[in-house]
Write a protein that holds these residues in place. Sequence first.
Motif, mmCIF file in Angstrom:
data_model
loop_
_atom_site.group_PDB
_atom_site.id
_atom_site.type_symbol
_atom_site.label_atom_id
_atom_site.label_comp_id
_atom_site.label_asym_id
_atom_site.label_seq_id
_atom_site.Cartn_x
_atom_site.Cartn_y
_atom_site.Cartn_z
ATOM 1 N N GLU A 293 37.513 59.574 49.560
ATOM 2 C CA GLU A 293 36.126 59.664 50.021
ATOM 3 C C GLU A 293 35.882 60.883 50.908
ATOM 4 O OE1 GLU A 293 34.659 55.041 49.495
ATOM 5 O OE2 GLU A 293 34.030 56.223 51.241
ATOM 6 N N ALA A 294 36.874 61.305 51.655
ATOM 7 C CA ALA A 294 36.685 62.500 52.510
ATOM 8 C C ALA A 294 36.471 63.725 51.628
ATOM 9 C CB ALA A 294 37.906 62.697 53.411
ATOM 10 N N ARG A 295 37.273 63.824 50.562
ATOM 11 C CA ARG A 295 37.098 64.955 49.641
ATOM 12 C C ARG A 295 35.754 64.834 48.911
ATOM 13 N NH1 ARG A 295 41.327 68.203 48.492
ATOM 14 N NH2 ARG A 295 43.426 67.585 49.117
ATOM 15 N N ALA A 296 35.399 63.618 48.557
ATOM 16 C CA ALA A 296 34.110 63.415 47.871
ATOM 17 C C ALA A 296 32.966 63.887 48.768
ATOM 18 C CB ALA A 296 33.935 61.946 47.508
ATOM 19 N N ASN A 297 33.085 63.607 50.059
ATOM 20 C CA ASN A 297 32.053 64.092 50.989
ATOM 21 C C ASN A 297 32.046 65.609 51.073
ATOM 22 O OD1 ASN A 297 30.665 61.777 51.892
ATOM 23 N ND2 ASN A 297 32.491 61.161 53.029
ATOM 24 N N GLY A 298 33.198 66.217 50.833
ATOM 25 C CA GLY A 298 33.248 67.683 50.787
ATOM 26 C C GLY A 298 32.467 68.214 49.599
ATOM 27 N N VAL A 299 32.614 67.548 48.456
ATOM 28 C CA VAL A 299 31.869 67.967 47.256
ATOM 29 C C VAL A 299 30.362 67.826 47.507
ATOM 30 C CG1 VAL A 299 31.456 67.492 44.800
ATOM 31 C CG2 VAL A 299 33.778 67.295 45.736
ATOM 32 N N ILE A 300 29.989 66.699 48.106
ATOM 33 C CA ILE A 300 28.562 66.445 48.410
ATOM 34 C C ILE A 300 28.053 67.495 49.392
ATOM 35 C CG2 ILE A 300 27.000 64.815 49.569
ATOM 36 C CD1 ILE A 300 28.868 62.567 48.384
ATOM 37 N N VAL A 461 38.191 70.835 33.659
ATOM 38 C CA VAL A 461 37.434 69.559 33.637
ATOM 39 C C VAL A 461 37.945 68.631 34.731
ATOM 40 C CG1 VAL A 461 37.081 67.445 32.290
ATOM 41 C CG2 VAL A 461 36.741 69.681 31.220
ATOM 42 N N ASP A 462 39.254 68.677 34.971
ATOM 43 C CA ASP A 462 39.830 67.768 35.978
ATOM 44 C C ASP A 462 39.904 68.372 37.376
ATOM 45 O OD1 ASP A 462 42.224 66.653 33.501
ATOM 46 O OD2 ASP A 462 40.212 65.929 34.007
ATOM 47 N N ALA A 463 39.635 69.677 37.495
ATOM 48 C CA ALA A 463 39.945 70.385 38.750
ATOM 49 C C ALA A 463 39.289 69.752 39.972
ATOM 50 C CB ALA A 463 39.538 71.843 38.630
ATOM 51 N N ILE A 464 37.991 69.491 39.894
ATOM 52 C CA ILE A 464 37.303 69.025 41.109
ATOM 53 C C ILE A 464 37.799 67.641 41.511
ATOM 54 C CG2 ILE A 464 35.062 68.281 42.028
ATOM 55 C CD1 ILE A 464 33.832 70.750 40.824
ATOM 56 N N SER A 465 38.024 66.744 40.535
ATOM 57 C CA SER A 465 38.539 65.419 40.937
ATOM 58 C C SER A 465 39.948 65.551 41.507
ATOM 59 C CB SER A 465 38.511 64.444 39.757
ATOM 60 O OG SER A 465 38.971 65.056 38.599
ATOM 61 N N ASP A 466 40.643 66.654 41.112
ATOM 62 C CA ASP A 466 41.972 66.904 41.716
ATOM 63 C C ASP A 466 41.850 67.639 43.044
ATOM 64 O OD1 ASP A 466 43.045 65.746 39.534
ATOM 65 O OD2 ASP A 466 43.680 67.601 38.537
ATOM 66 N N GLY A 467 40.619 67.856 43.509
ATOM 67 C CA GLY A 467 40.443 68.466 44.831
ATOM 68 C C GLY A 467 40.356 69.979 44.817
ATOM 69 N N GLY A 471 40.849 75.155 37.551
ATOM 70 C CA GLY A 471 42.028 74.436 37.058
ATOM 71 C C GLY A 471 43.210 75.361 36.875
ATOM 72 N N ARG A 472 43.728 75.879 37.988
ATOM 73 C CA ARG A 472 44.881 76.795 37.891
ATOM 74 C C ARG A 472 46.082 76.058 37.318
ATOM 75 N NH1 ARG A 472 42.475 81.656 38.484
ATOM 76 N NH2 ARG A 472 41.519 81.999 40.518
ATOM 77 N N PRO A 473 47.000 76.774 36.633
ATOM 78 C CA PRO A 473 48.196 76.103 36.104
ATOM 79 C C PRO A 473 49.014 75.532 37.256
ATOM 80 C CG PRO A 473 48.125 78.416 35.401
ATOM 81 C CD PRO A 473 47.009 78.217 36.370
ATOM 82 N N LYS A 474 49.579 74.363 37.047
ATOM 83 C CA LYS A 474 50.331 73.745 38.156
ATOM 84 C C LYS A 474 51.761 74.274 38.205
ATOM 85 C CE LYS A 474 47.474 69.711 38.734
ATOM 86 N NZ LYS A 474 46.867 68.890 37.669
#
Length: 474
Positions: A293-300, A461-467, A471-474
Amino acid sequence: MVRDEQLTESELGRIAESLRDDWPTAQAVDFEESVEYHGSLPDEKRFAHVLESADKPLLQPRAGVPRLDKQVELLTHLWEEGGADLLPTTIDSYTRDNEYAKAQEGLDEARESGEDTLNGFPAVNHGVDGCRELVERVPGPIEVRHGTPDARLLAMVTFAGGFQSFEGGPISYNIPYTKSRSLAETIEHWQFVDRLTGLYTEFGVRINREPFGPLTGTLVPPSIAIAIGVVEGLLAATQGVKSLTLGYGQVGNLVQDVAALRALRALGEEYLPDDVTVTTVFHEWMGGFPPDEARANGVISLGGATAAFARPDKVITKSPQEFRGVPTMEANAAGLRTTRQLIDMLIEQDVTIDGIDEEQAFIERSARSLLDSVVSLGDGDVAQGTLRAFETGALDVPFAPSQSAKGAVLPARDDKGRVRILEFGELALDDEIREIHRTHLDARAKTEGRACSFRMVADDVDAISDGRLIGRPK
Ligand SMILES: CC[C@H]1O[C@@H](n2cnc3c(N)ncnc32)[C@H](O)[C@@H]1O
Protein backbone atom coordinates in the motif's frame (compact mmCIF):
# COMPACT_ATOMS: atom_id res chain seq x y z
CA MET A 1 -25.24 1.01 -43.04
CA VAL A 2 -24.20 3.11 -40.03
CA ARG A 3 -23.44 6.73 -40.87
CA ASP A 4 -22.37 9.72 -38.83
CA GLU A 5 -25.78 11.39 -39.06
CA GLN A 6 -28.09 12.65 -36.36
CA LEU A 7 -30.86 10.22 -35.39
CA THR A 8 -34.34 11.59 -36.14
CA GLU A 9 -36.75 11.99 -33.23
CA SER A 10 -38.91 9.21 -34.63
CA GLU A 11 -35.92 6.84 -34.81
CA LEU A 12 -35.04 7.77 -31.23
CA GLY A 13 -38.62 7.13 -30.11
CA ARG A 14 -38.86 3.84 -31.98
CA ILE A 15 -35.67 2.50 -30.41
CA ALA A 16 -36.70 3.70 -26.93
CA GLU A 17 -40.06 1.91 -27.30
CA SER A 18 -38.32 -1.28 -28.41
CA LEU A 19 -36.16 -1.20 -25.26
CA ARG A 20 -39.04 -0.85 -22.81
CA ASP A 21 -39.64 -4.60 -22.69
CA ASP A 22 -36.05 -5.33 -21.65
CA TRP A 23 -36.78 -4.74 -17.97
CA PRO A 24 -39.95 -3.66 -16.11
CA THR A 25 -38.38 -0.48 -14.70
CA ALA A 26 -38.15 0.90 -18.24
CA GLN A 27 -41.92 1.44 -18.27
CA ALA A 28 -41.55 4.34 -15.82
CA VAL A 29 -39.24 6.32 -18.13
CA ASP A 30 -41.07 9.43 -19.35
CA PHE A 31 -38.90 11.99 -21.17
CA GLU A 32 -40.96 15.14 -20.59
CA GLU A 33 -41.55 14.26 -16.92
CA SER A 34 -37.79 13.62 -16.52
CA VAL A 35 -36.91 17.01 -18.01
CA GLU A 36 -39.18 18.51 -15.33
CA TYR A 37 -37.43 16.47 -12.65
CA HIS A 38 -33.96 17.62 -13.75
CA GLY A 39 -35.26 21.20 -13.57
CA SER A 40 -35.86 20.68 -9.86
CA LEU A 41 -32.22 19.79 -9.12
CA PRO A 42 -30.08 22.49 -7.45
CA ASP A 43 -26.99 23.89 -9.24
CA GLU A 44 -24.61 21.92 -7.01
CA LYS A 45 -26.04 18.73 -8.52
CA ARG A 46 -25.73 19.83 -12.12
CA PHE A 47 -22.73 17.80 -13.26
CA ALA A 48 -21.71 19.79 -16.37
CA HIS A 49 -22.17 23.10 -14.56
CA VAL A 50 -19.96 22.06 -11.62
CA LEU A 51 -17.31 20.56 -13.93
CA GLU A 52 -17.23 23.39 -16.46
CA SER A 53 -17.17 26.21 -13.90
CA ALA A 54 -14.30 24.83 -11.77
CA ASP A 55 -11.01 26.73 -11.56
CA LYS A 56 -8.80 23.79 -10.55
CA PRO A 57 -8.77 20.01 -11.15
CA LEU A 58 -11.80 18.27 -9.61
CA LEU A 59 -11.36 14.85 -8.01
CA GLN A 60 -13.67 11.91 -8.68
CA PRO A 61 -13.33 8.29 -7.46
CA ARG A 62 -15.02 5.14 -8.78
CA ALA A 63 -17.56 3.55 -6.45
CA GLY A 64 -20.49 1.21 -6.72
CA VAL A 65 -22.21 -1.23 -4.38
CA PRO A 66 -25.50 -3.06 -4.96
CA ARG A 67 -27.84 -1.64 -2.31
CA LEU A 68 -29.20 1.89 -2.43
CA ASP A 69 -28.65 2.71 1.26
CA LYS A 70 -25.08 1.42 1.08
CA GLN A 71 -24.42 3.41 -2.10
CA VAL A 72 -25.68 6.54 -0.34
CA GLU A 73 -23.41 5.79 2.63
CA LEU A 74 -20.43 5.11 0.33
CA LEU A 75 -20.82 8.24 -1.79
CA THR A 76 -21.45 10.41 1.28
CA HIS A 77 -18.26 9.04 2.88
CA LEU A 78 -16.26 9.74 -0.29
CA TRP A 79 -17.67 13.27 -0.35
CA GLU A 80 -17.19 14.05 3.33
CA GLU A 81 -14.07 12.04 4.22
CA GLY A 82 -12.48 11.82 0.79
CA GLY A 83 -13.24 15.35 -0.29
CA ALA A 84 -14.53 14.19 -3.69
CA ASP A 85 -15.72 17.07 -5.89
CA LEU A 86 -17.65 14.80 -8.25
CA LEU A 87 -19.22 11.43 -7.49
CA PRO A 88 -19.54 8.21 -9.49
CA THR A 89 -21.90 5.36 -9.54
CA THR A 90 -20.04 2.36 -10.89
CA ILE A 91 -22.41 -0.12 -12.48
CA ASP A 92 -22.14 -3.91 -11.93
CA SER A 93 -20.88 -6.32 -14.55
CA TYR A 94 -24.20 -8.11 -15.14
CA THR A 95 -25.87 -4.82 -16.04
CA ARG A 96 -22.95 -4.05 -18.33
CA ASP A 97 -23.84 -7.26 -20.21
CA ASN A 98 -27.56 -6.41 -20.18
CA GLU A 99 -28.13 -9.37 -17.81
CA TYR A 100 -30.76 -7.56 -15.74
CA ALA A 101 -32.29 -10.78 -14.34
CA LYS A 102 -28.92 -11.85 -12.91
CA ALA A 103 -28.38 -8.35 -11.55
CA GLN A 104 -31.79 -8.61 -9.87
CA GLU A 105 -30.77 -11.91 -8.23
CA GLY A 106 -27.63 -10.25 -6.93
CA LEU A 107 -29.57 -7.29 -5.61
CA ASP A 108 -32.16 -9.52 -3.92
CA GLU A 109 -29.38 -11.57 -2.34
CA ALA A 110 -27.59 -8.45 -1.07
CA ARG A 111 -30.85 -7.22 0.45
CA GLU A 112 -31.56 -10.58 2.12
CA SER A 113 -28.10 -11.69 3.25
CA GLY A 114 -26.09 -8.44 3.29
CA GLU A 115 -23.63 -10.24 1.00
CA ASP A 116 -22.56 -8.03 -1.93
CA THR A 117 -21.99 -10.43 -4.81
CA LEU A 118 -22.51 -7.70 -7.43
CA ASN A 119 -19.46 -5.55 -8.15
CA GLY A 120 -21.45 -2.36 -8.64
CA PHE A 121 -24.82 -0.60 -8.53
CA PRO A 122 -27.52 -2.25 -10.70
CA ALA A 123 -29.13 1.03 -11.77
CA VAL A 124 -31.62 -0.51 -14.24
CA ASN A 125 -32.98 -2.74 -11.47
CA HIS A 126 -33.17 0.17 -9.03
CA GLY A 127 -35.15 1.99 -11.69
CA VAL A 128 -36.05 5.66 -12.10
CA ASP A 129 -37.28 6.12 -8.52
CA GLY A 130 -34.27 4.34 -7.02
CA CYS A 131 -31.89 6.51 -9.02
CA ARG A 132 -33.78 9.66 -8.04
CA GLU A 133 -33.60 8.68 -4.36
CA LEU A 134 -29.83 8.23 -4.73
CA VAL A 135 -29.43 11.57 -6.52
CA GLU A 136 -31.44 13.34 -3.83
CA ARG A 137 -29.71 11.69 -0.85
CA VAL A 138 -26.07 12.27 -1.89
CA PRO A 139 -24.41 15.71 -1.62
CA GLY A 140 -22.92 16.16 -5.10
CA PRO A 141 -23.26 15.56 -8.84
CA ILE A 142 -23.05 11.91 -9.91
CA GLU A 143 -21.78 10.25 -13.09
CA VAL A 144 -22.67 6.80 -14.41
CA ARG A 145 -19.38 4.88 -14.74
CA HIS A 146 -19.48 1.41 -16.31
CA GLY A 147 -18.26 -0.56 -19.35
CA THR A 148 -21.43 -1.28 -21.27
CA PRO A 149 -21.29 -1.93 -25.03
CA ASP A 150 -25.09 -1.59 -25.29
CA ALA A 151 -25.85 1.14 -22.74
CA ARG A 152 -29.14 2.31 -24.28
CA LEU A 153 -31.49 1.14 -21.52
CA LEU A 154 -28.98 2.11 -18.82
CA ALA A 155 -28.95 5.65 -20.25
CA MET A 156 -32.74 5.83 -20.50
CA VAL A 157 -33.20 4.84 -16.86
CA THR A 158 -30.30 6.77 -15.31
CA PHE A 159 -31.02 9.97 -17.28
CA ALA A 160 -34.67 9.76 -16.21
CA GLY A 161 -33.31 9.07 -12.72
CA GLY A 162 -31.47 12.40 -12.52
CA PHE A 163 -27.93 11.43 -13.52
CA GLN A 164 -26.32 14.14 -15.66
CA SER A 165 -23.06 12.52 -16.77
CA PHE A 166 -22.40 9.24 -18.57
CA GLU A 167 -19.09 7.51 -19.35
CA GLY A 168 -18.25 5.43 -22.40
CA GLY A 169 -18.42 5.24 -26.16
CA PRO A 170 -18.78 2.92 -29.16
CA ILE A 171 -15.03 2.25 -29.44
CA SER A 172 -13.88 2.69 -25.85
CA TYR A 173 -16.59 0.38 -24.46
CA ASN A 174 -16.22 -2.16 -27.26
CA ILE A 175 -12.50 -2.67 -27.95
CA PRO A 176 -11.29 -3.03 -24.32
CA TYR A 177 -14.48 -4.59 -22.96
CA THR A 178 -15.82 -7.12 -25.42
CA LYS A 179 -14.65 -9.98 -27.59
CA SER A 180 -17.10 -10.25 -30.41
CA ARG A 181 -19.37 -7.20 -30.46
CA SER A 182 -19.33 -5.58 -33.86
CA LEU A 183 -18.14 -1.99 -33.97
CA ALA A 184 -20.99 -1.08 -36.32
CA GLU A 185 -23.44 -2.32 -33.69
CA THR A 186 -21.86 -0.38 -30.83
CA ILE A 187 -21.65 2.77 -32.95
CA GLU A 188 -25.41 2.50 -33.50
CA HIS A 189 -26.06 1.83 -29.82
CA TRP A 190 -24.03 4.86 -28.76
CA GLN A 191 -25.66 7.09 -31.37
CA PHE A 192 -28.86 6.44 -29.43
CA VAL A 193 -27.20 7.30 -26.09
CA ASP A 194 -25.69 10.47 -27.55
CA ARG A 195 -28.92 11.50 -29.31
CA LEU A 196 -30.84 11.06 -26.04
CA THR A 197 -28.14 13.18 -24.37
CA GLY A 198 -28.53 15.77 -27.12
CA LEU A 199 -32.31 15.83 -26.78
CA TYR A 200 -32.10 16.41 -23.01
CA THR A 201 -29.59 19.18 -23.75
CA GLU A 202 -32.00 20.79 -26.24
CA PHE A 203 -34.69 20.69 -23.52
CA GLY A 204 -32.37 22.57 -21.12
CA VAL A 205 -30.84 19.60 -19.27
CA ARG A 206 -27.10 19.76 -20.02
CA ILE A 207 -25.87 16.18 -19.78
CA ASN A 208 -22.11 15.52 -19.91
CA ARG A 209 -20.56 12.67 -21.88
CA GLU A 210 -17.13 11.19 -21.16
CA PRO A 211 -15.53 8.79 -23.68
CA PHE A 212 -13.43 6.20 -21.81
CA GLY A 213 -9.91 7.46 -22.49
CA PRO A 214 -7.75 4.73 -20.90
CA LEU A 215 -8.96 1.96 -23.28
CA THR A 216 -7.05 -1.24 -22.39
CA GLY A 217 -5.35 0.72 -19.63
CA THR A 218 -1.79 -0.55 -19.99
CA LEU A 219 0.89 1.20 -22.06
CA VAL A 220 -1.61 2.64 -24.53
CA PRO A 221 0.31 5.08 -26.76
CA PRO A 222 -1.04 8.60 -26.06
CA SER A 223 -1.67 9.33 -29.77
CA ILE A 224 -4.00 6.31 -30.02
CA ALA A 225 -5.92 7.19 -26.85
CA ILE A 226 -6.33 10.79 -27.97
CA ALA A 227 -7.38 9.93 -31.53
CA ILE A 228 -10.06 7.52 -30.30
CA GLY A 229 -11.35 10.00 -27.73
CA VAL A 230 -11.68 12.72 -30.37
CA VAL A 231 -13.43 10.30 -32.77
CA GLU A 232 -15.98 9.42 -30.07
CA GLY A 233 -16.38 13.11 -29.35
CA LEU A 234 -17.10 13.84 -33.02
CA LEU A 235 -19.71 11.07 -33.18
CA ALA A 236 -21.33 12.42 -30.00
CA ALA A 237 -21.31 16.02 -31.26
CA THR A 238 -23.23 14.94 -34.37
CA GLN A 239 -25.99 13.71 -32.04
CA GLY A 240 -26.20 17.04 -30.25
CA VAL A 241 -23.93 16.46 -27.24
CA LYS A 242 -22.60 19.83 -26.05
CA SER A 243 -20.64 18.88 -22.93
CA LEU A 244 -17.77 16.46 -23.61
CA THR A 245 -14.98 15.30 -21.33
CA LEU A 246 -12.10 13.66 -23.20
CA GLY A 247 -10.00 11.25 -21.17
CA TYR A 248 -6.44 9.94 -20.93
CA GLY A 249 -4.91 7.25 -18.76
CA GLN A 250 -1.62 7.99 -16.96
CA VAL A 251 1.36 6.03 -18.35
CA GLY A 252 3.71 7.08 -15.56
CA ASN A 253 6.29 9.19 -17.37
CA LEU A 254 5.76 12.75 -16.13
CA VAL A 255 6.84 14.53 -19.32
CA GLN A 256 4.76 12.30 -21.59
CA ASP A 257 1.66 12.46 -19.36
CA VAL A 258 1.71 16.26 -19.10
CA ALA A 259 2.37 16.52 -22.84
CA ALA A 260 -0.47 14.09 -23.61
CA LEU A 261 -2.99 15.97 -21.46
CA ARG A 262 -2.09 19.25 -23.16
CA ALA A 263 -2.36 17.59 -26.58
CA LEU A 264 -5.72 16.08 -25.61
CA ARG A 265 -7.19 19.47 -24.78
CA ALA A 266 -5.66 21.17 -27.82
CA LEU A 267 -6.89 18.57 -30.33
CA GLY A 268 -10.27 18.23 -28.62
CA GLU A 269 -10.84 21.96 -28.94
CA GLU A 270 -9.51 22.03 -32.51
CA TYR A 271 -11.48 19.07 -33.92
CA LEU A 272 -14.77 19.44 -32.01
CA PRO A 273 -17.40 22.05 -32.94
CA ASP A 274 -17.12 25.45 -31.23
CA ASP A 275 -20.47 25.02 -29.46
CA VAL A 276 -19.21 21.94 -27.65
CA THR A 277 -17.54 22.61 -24.29
CA VAL A 278 -14.49 20.35 -24.08
CA THR A 279 -13.04 19.35 -20.71
CA THR A 280 -10.35 16.78 -19.95
CA VAL A 281 -10.07 13.96 -17.43
CA PHE A 282 -6.86 12.27 -16.24
CA HIS A 283 -7.15 8.69 -14.96
CA GLU A 284 -4.54 7.74 -12.39
CA TRP A 285 -2.55 4.67 -13.49
CA MET A 286 -4.93 2.04 -14.84
CA GLY A 287 -2.38 -0.76 -15.13
CA GLY A 288 -1.22 -3.24 -12.50
CA PHE A 289 -0.61 -1.72 -9.05
CA PRO A 290 1.94 -2.68 -6.40
CA PRO A 291 0.40 -4.91 -3.70
CA ASP A 292 2.27 -2.89 -1.08
CA GLU A 293 0.00 0.00 0.00
CA ALA A 294 2.87 2.43 0.61
CA ARG A 295 4.11 1.88 -2.94
CA ALA A 296 0.54 2.12 -4.24
CA ASN A 297 0.28 5.52 -2.56
CA GLY A 298 3.46 6.47 -4.39
CA VAL A 299 1.82 5.64 -7.72
CA ILE A 300 -1.25 7.67 -6.73
CA SER A 301 0.99 10.55 -5.65
CA LEU A 302 2.73 10.63 -9.02
CA GLY A 303 -0.73 10.92 -10.56
CA GLY A 304 -1.53 13.86 -8.28
CA ALA A 305 1.75 15.57 -9.12
CA THR A 306 1.14 15.08 -12.84
CA ALA A 307 -2.32 16.62 -12.46
CA ALA A 308 -0.80 19.64 -10.70
CA PHE A 309 1.48 20.27 -13.70
CA ALA A 310 -1.02 19.39 -16.46
CA ARG A 311 -4.18 20.81 -14.82
CA PRO A 312 -6.80 18.53 -16.35
CA ASP A 313 -10.38 19.51 -15.46
CA LYS A 314 -10.92 16.23 -13.63
CA VAL A 315 -8.84 13.43 -12.08
CA ILE A 316 -10.15 9.88 -11.58
CA THR A 317 -8.39 8.71 -8.46
CA LYS A 318 -7.20 5.25 -7.40
CA SER A 319 -6.92 3.67 -4.00
CA PRO A 320 -3.97 2.02 -2.18
CA GLN A 321 -6.00 -1.20 -2.36
CA GLU A 322 -6.11 -1.18 -6.18
CA PHE A 323 -4.08 -4.40 -6.33
CA ARG A 324 -6.86 -6.22 -4.43
CA GLY A 325 -9.69 -4.89 -6.64
CA VAL A 326 -12.70 -3.01 -5.33
CA PRO A 327 -11.43 -0.91 -2.39
CA THR A 328 -13.03 -0.37 0.98
CA MET A 329 -14.81 2.95 1.50
CA GLU A 330 -11.93 4.16 3.67
CA ALA A 331 -9.18 3.20 1.21
CA ASN A 332 -11.11 4.79 -1.65
CA ALA A 333 -11.37 8.03 0.37
CA ALA A 334 -7.67 7.84 1.21
CA GLY A 335 -6.76 7.76 -2.49
CA LEU A 336 -8.68 11.01 -2.92
CA ARG A 337 -6.84 12.68 -0.04
CA THR A 338 -3.40 11.53 -1.23
CA THR A 339 -4.12 12.96 -4.66
CA ARG A 340 -5.40 16.20 -3.20
CA GLN A 341 -2.31 16.59 -1.00
CA LEU A 342 0.03 16.46 -4.01
CA ILE A 343 -2.10 18.78 -6.13
CA ASP A 344 -2.46 21.36 -3.35
CA MET A 345 1.26 21.31 -2.54
CA LEU A 346 2.39 21.60 -6.17
CA ILE A 347 -0.24 23.58 -8.03
CA GLU A 348 0.98 27.01 -6.89
CA GLN A 349 4.65 26.23 -7.48
CA ASP A 350 6.37 27.51 -10.58
CA VAL A 351 8.16 24.47 -11.99
CA THR A 352 9.47 24.16 -15.53
CA ILE A 353 10.06 20.68 -16.90
CA ASP A 354 12.16 20.17 -20.03
CA GLY A 355 10.93 18.18 -23.03
CA ILE A 356 7.18 18.64 -22.66
CA ASP A 357 6.65 20.88 -25.69
CA GLU A 358 8.63 18.56 -27.97
CA GLU A 359 6.74 15.48 -26.73
CA GLN A 360 3.41 17.31 -27.08
CA ALA A 361 4.20 18.23 -30.68
CA PHE A 362 5.10 14.61 -31.43
CA ILE A 363 1.92 13.31 -29.84
CA GLU A 364 -0.23 15.85 -31.70
CA ARG A 365 1.42 15.07 -35.04
CA SER A 366 0.80 11.34 -34.49
CA ALA A 367 -2.80 11.78 -33.29
CA ARG A 368 -3.57 14.03 -36.28
CA SER A 369 -2.23 11.37 -38.62
CA LEU A 370 -4.55 8.78 -37.08
CA LEU A 371 -7.53 11.16 -37.07
CA ASP A 372 -6.98 12.21 -40.66
CA SER A 373 -6.84 8.56 -41.74
CA VAL A 374 -10.24 7.94 -40.10
CA VAL A 375 -11.76 10.92 -41.92
CA SER A 376 -10.28 9.98 -45.31
CA LEU A 377 -11.09 6.25 -45.01
CA GLY A 378 -14.72 7.22 -44.46
CA ASP A 379 -14.75 9.85 -47.23
CA GLY A 380 -15.61 12.36 -44.54
CA ASP A 381 -18.00 10.10 -42.62
CA VAL A 382 -16.39 9.41 -39.22
CA ALA A 383 -18.60 6.39 -38.52
CA GLN A 384 -17.64 4.65 -41.76
CA GLY A 385 -14.07 5.84 -41.31
CA THR A 386 -13.91 4.28 -37.87
CA LEU A 387 -15.10 0.91 -39.19
CA ARG A 388 -12.58 0.95 -42.04
CA ALA A 389 -9.77 2.18 -39.82
CA PHE A 390 -10.20 -0.75 -37.45
CA GLU A 391 -10.79 -3.25 -40.28
CA THR A 392 -7.50 -2.21 -41.89
CA GLY A 393 -5.58 -1.65 -38.67
CA ALA A 394 -5.06 2.04 -39.47
CA LEU A 395 -6.49 2.49 -35.98
CA ASP A 396 -5.65 -0.18 -33.42
CA VAL A 397 -5.38 -0.68 -29.66
CA PRO A 398 -2.70 -2.78 -27.94
CA PHE A 399 -3.89 -5.78 -25.89
CA ALA A 400 -7.47 -5.39 -27.17
CA PRO A 401 -9.66 -8.45 -26.42
CA SER A 402 -12.07 -7.39 -29.18
CA GLN A 403 -12.03 -9.06 -32.57
CA SER A 404 -12.97 -5.64 -33.95
CA ALA A 405 -9.36 -4.56 -33.47
CA LYS A 406 -6.29 -6.12 -35.11
CA GLY A 407 -4.38 -5.94 -31.81
CA ALA A 408 -1.17 -5.79 -33.88
CA VAL A 409 0.29 -2.78 -32.09
CA LEU A 410 2.89 -3.52 -29.43
CA PRO A 411 4.02 -0.75 -27.07
CA ALA A 412 7.19 -0.64 -24.98
CA ARG A 413 8.81 2.01 -22.83
CA ASP A 414 11.96 3.85 -23.95
CA ASP A 415 14.95 4.64 -21.74
CA LYS A 416 13.03 7.40 -19.98
CA GLY A 417 9.92 5.29 -19.52
CA ARG A 418 7.88 7.00 -22.23
CA VAL A 419 5.54 4.70 -24.15
CA ARG A 420 6.78 4.07 -27.68
CA ILE A 421 5.63 1.68 -30.38
CA LEU A 422 7.60 -1.49 -31.08
CA GLU A 423 5.21 -3.13 -33.55
CA PHE A 424 2.96 -0.86 -35.67
CA GLY A 425 0.85 -3.34 -37.62
CA GLU A 426 -0.99 -1.19 -40.17
CA LEU A 427 -1.22 1.87 -37.89
CA ALA A 428 -1.65 5.07 -39.93
CA LEU A 429 1.70 6.57 -38.91
CA ASP A 430 4.26 7.47 -41.57
CA ASP A 431 7.84 6.17 -41.74
CA GLU A 432 9.30 9.30 -40.20
CA ILE A 433 7.12 8.93 -37.10
CA ARG A 434 7.87 5.20 -36.96
CA GLU A 435 11.59 5.91 -37.18
CA ILE A 436 11.42 8.20 -34.14
CA HIS A 437 9.79 5.43 -32.08
CA ARG A 438 12.39 2.92 -33.27
CA THR A 439 15.28 5.24 -32.42
CA HIS A 440 14.03 5.65 -28.86
CA LEU A 441 13.58 1.91 -28.42
CA ASP A 442 16.97 1.11 -29.97
CA ALA A 443 18.54 3.44 -27.39
CA ARG A 444 16.93 1.42 -24.60
CA ALA A 445 17.98 -1.86 -26.20
CA LYS A 446 21.57 -0.57 -26.25
CA THR A 447 21.39 0.51 -22.60
CA GLU A 448 20.07 -2.91 -21.61
CA GLY A 449 22.31 -4.88 -23.90
CA ARG A 450 19.40 -6.75 -25.43
CA ALA A 451 17.44 -6.58 -28.67
CA CYS A 452 14.04 -4.91 -28.88
CA SER A 453 11.56 -7.71 -28.37
CA PHE A 454 8.24 -8.75 -26.93
CA ARG A 455 10.24 -9.54 -23.76
CA MET A 456 10.56 -5.77 -23.20
CA VAL A 457 6.78 -5.37 -23.57
CA ALA A 458 6.08 -8.12 -21.05
CA ASP A 459 8.65 -6.69 -18.62
CA ASP A 460 7.07 -3.24 -18.93
CA VAL A 461 3.56 -4.57 -18.29
CA ASP A 462 4.63 -5.84 -14.87
CA ALA A 463 7.11 -3.07 -14.02
CA ILE A 464 4.90 -0.74 -11.99
CA SER A 465 3.35 -3.52 -9.89
CA ASP A 466 6.95 -4.62 -9.27
CA GLY A 467 7.65 -1.12 -7.95
CA ARG A 468 9.45 0.28 -11.01
CA LEU A 469 8.50 2.12 -14.22
CA ILE A 470 10.68 0.51 -16.88
CA GLY A 471 10.87 -3.27 -17.10
CA ARG A 472 14.66 -3.50 -17.03
CA PRO A 473 16.12 -7.03 -17.33
CA LYS A 474 16.56 -8.56 -13.90
C1 LIG B 1 -11.98 0.42 -14.61
C2 LIG B 1 -11.23 -0.42 -13.61
C3 LIG B 1 -11.18 0.27 -12.27
O1 LIG B 1 -12.50 0.35 -11.73
C4 LIG B 1 -12.42 0.09 -10.35
N1 LIG B 1 -13.73 -0.40 -9.90
C5 LIG B 1 -14.51 -1.31 -10.53
N2 LIG B 1 -15.64 -1.49 -9.83
C6 LIG B 1 -15.58 -0.68 -8.75
C7 LIG B 1 -16.44 -0.41 -7.65
N3 LIG B 1 -17.62 -1.04 -7.56
N4 LIG B 1 -16.04 0.49 -6.73
C8 LIG B 1 -14.85 1.12 -6.86
N5 LIG B 1 -13.98 0.91 -7.86
C9 LIG B 1 -14.35 0.03 -8.80
C10 LIG B 1 -11.31 -0.96 -10.22
O2 LIG B 1 -10.79 -0.94 -8.90
C11 LIG B 1 -10.33 -0.44 -11.24
O3 LIG B 1 -9.53 0.55 -10.61
